[in-house]
Design an enzyme around this catalytic site. Structure first.
Site, mmCIF file in Angstrom:
data_model
loop_
_atom_site.group_PDB
_atom_site.id
_atom_site.type_symbol
_atom_site.label_atom_id
_atom_site.label_comp_id
_atom_site.label_asym_id
_atom_site.label_seq_id
_atom_site.Cartn_x
_atom_site.Cartn_y
_atom_site.Cartn_z
ATOM 1 N N SER A 1 0.841 -1.190 0.000
ATOM 2 C CA SER A 1 0.000 0.000 0.000
ATOM 3 C C SER A 1 0.881 1.247 0.000
ATOM 4 O O SER A 1 2.104 1.171 0.124
ATOM 5 C CB SER A 1 -0.894 0.001 1.235
ATOM 6 N N GLN B 1 1.346 3.361 2.269
ATOM 7 C CA GLN B 1 2.063 3.489 3.534
ATOM 8 C C GLN B 1 2.599 2.127 4.003
ATOM 9 O O GLN B 1 2.575 1.788 5.186
ATOM 10 C CB GLN B 1 1.156 4.113 4.594
ATOM 11 N N SER B 2 3.140 1.385 3.050
ATOM 12 C CA SER B 2 3.604 0.033 3.341
ATOM 13 C C SER B 2 4.881 0.030 4.184
ATOM 14 O O SER B 2 5.926 0.527 3.762
ATOM 15 C CB SER B 2 3.857 -0.701 2.022
ATOM 16 N N ASN B 3 4.810 -0.577 5.368
ATOM 17 C CA ASN B 3 6.018 -0.827 6.160
ATOM 18 C C ASN B 3 6.959 -1.750 5.406
ATOM 19 O O ASN B 3 8.183 -1.598 5.464
ATOM 20 C CB ASN B 3 5.661 -1.480 7.490
ATOM 21 N N ALA C 1 7.385 -2.058 2.182
ATOM 22 C CA ALA C 1 8.128 -1.343 1.137
ATOM 23 C C ALA C 1 9.303 -0.578 1.733
ATOM 24 O O ALA C 1 10.416 -0.582 1.188
ATOM 25 C CB ALA C 1 7.189 -0.395 0.387
#
Length: 336
Positions: free
Chosen positions: A76, A78-80, A82
């Site tokens: 997403s 706000q992907s942790n 990523a």
């Protein structure tokens, strides 16, 4: 052959600062009744911490073995995952491309800001479900191969049989900490996203003789889908480790998801405020906030009281708080 010996057969990069603390939340415990212990995987060290470095230690060891020069993953806005995959790739001398699904949290804040600072090649796509980004990842891998690169694809949330080994190791670590302190918990609460962490910790705790309920709090899907994922990853992980053990019964709750993945529910925001104001610990609005919301709901219903010991995993994700500032500001005003 014991579980530690089985783990030692697999290559591993060192990306996380471990063991992470197992903190007693004394002020919260005094307020609630049960003794609450927090496993601090928000403090794994790499690029603001979180659960992913433990998983990436094993997954990116495979990438390096195969000669990869770029890691491709997805999530997403706000992907942790990523953020931490990009940081891990940089630590190991590789590039990283991340495919992100456009959503309401696309402000240049939090995890998205860190991904940009770390120098990821960011591709934003419009999809109905951000859990269905694998075809986009494969298309990027094909593009990179055509350009002479050697990509290694990591699925959403980083869950693979090999990455699950990182949380088998974490489960053994937690078991050792509990034994050292003479603790026999009455329950262990874990977030349930794709199910890799939940499955791996359950396997390790059962192997180490801890029979307490392992309770999963879903952040994205219904109980039946979670149970199916749990059985899938149990089969994959036990096959990889060559362990012939059937999956034990587990407890998974889906009533704390809210409208969708990443929905900052009122219970989640209340949990964030409670931990911040009793312990000075920041939870995140996607995983740890909802995990704590589940525990707090069970405590309020009378399941846990004085004399009980409960362990909760803090899986990280705190940078996402900054992208949720509007929801947090509204909730702060509502709570006075």
């Amino acid at each position: 052959m014991d579980l530690t010996t089985r783990l030692a057969r697999f290559p591993r990069e060192h990306l996380a600062l471990t063991p992470t603390p197992l903190d007693e939340l004394s002020r919260l415990s005094a307020e609630l009744g049960p003794r609450v212990l927090l496993k601090r995987d928000d403090l794994t060290g790499l690029a603001l911490g979180g659960d992913k470095p433990r998983k990436l230690e094993y997954e990116l060891a495979r990438a390096r073995r195969d000669g990869a020069d770029v890691v491709v993953t997805c999530g997403s806005m706000q992907s942790n995952h990523a953020r931490l995959t990009t940081a891990a790739a940089r630590r190991l001398g590789m590039d990283c491309t991340v495919v992100l699904s456009r959503d309401a949290y696309d402000e240049f804040q939090g995890n998205l800001l860190t991904v940009r600072l770390l120098g990821a090649d960011v591709r934003v796509v419009d999809v109905a479900d951000h859990w269905g980004l694998d075809t986009h990842v494969q298309a990027v891998c094909d593009e990179l191969r055509a350009a002479g690169r050697r990509p290694h694809a990591v699925p959403i949330s980083g869950t693979t049989p090999h990455s699950c080994l990182g949380y088998v190791r974490a489960g053994l670590e937690l078991a050792a900490q509990l034994r050292e302190r003479g603790e026999r918990p009455d329950a262990v609460y874990l977030p349930f996203g794709t199910g890799g962490i939940f499955t791996a910790v359950t396997l390790a705790l059962r192997d180490q003789g801890f029979p307490c309920p392992v309770i999963g709090i879903s952040v994205n899907q219904d109980r039946d889908a979670c149970q199916a994922d749990y059985r899938h990853w149990w089969g994959e992980l036990t096959a990889l480790l060559e362990i012939g053990a059937p999956p034990p019964e587990v407890e998974i709750h889906d009533e704390f998801v809210g409208r969708e993945y990443g929905d900052p529910t009122e219970a989640c925001l209340d949990a964030i405020l409670l931990l911040a104001r009793t312990e000075g610990v920041l939870l995140d609005p996607v995983y740890s906030g909802k995990t704590f919301a589940g525990f707090l709901a069970h405590q309020a219903a009378g399941r846990w009281g004085a004399g009980h010991r409960v362990v909760v995993l803090h899986s990280g994700g705190v940078p996402a708080l900054f992208a949720y500032h509007d929801a947090l500001a509204e909730h702060l005003a509502k709570r006075g």
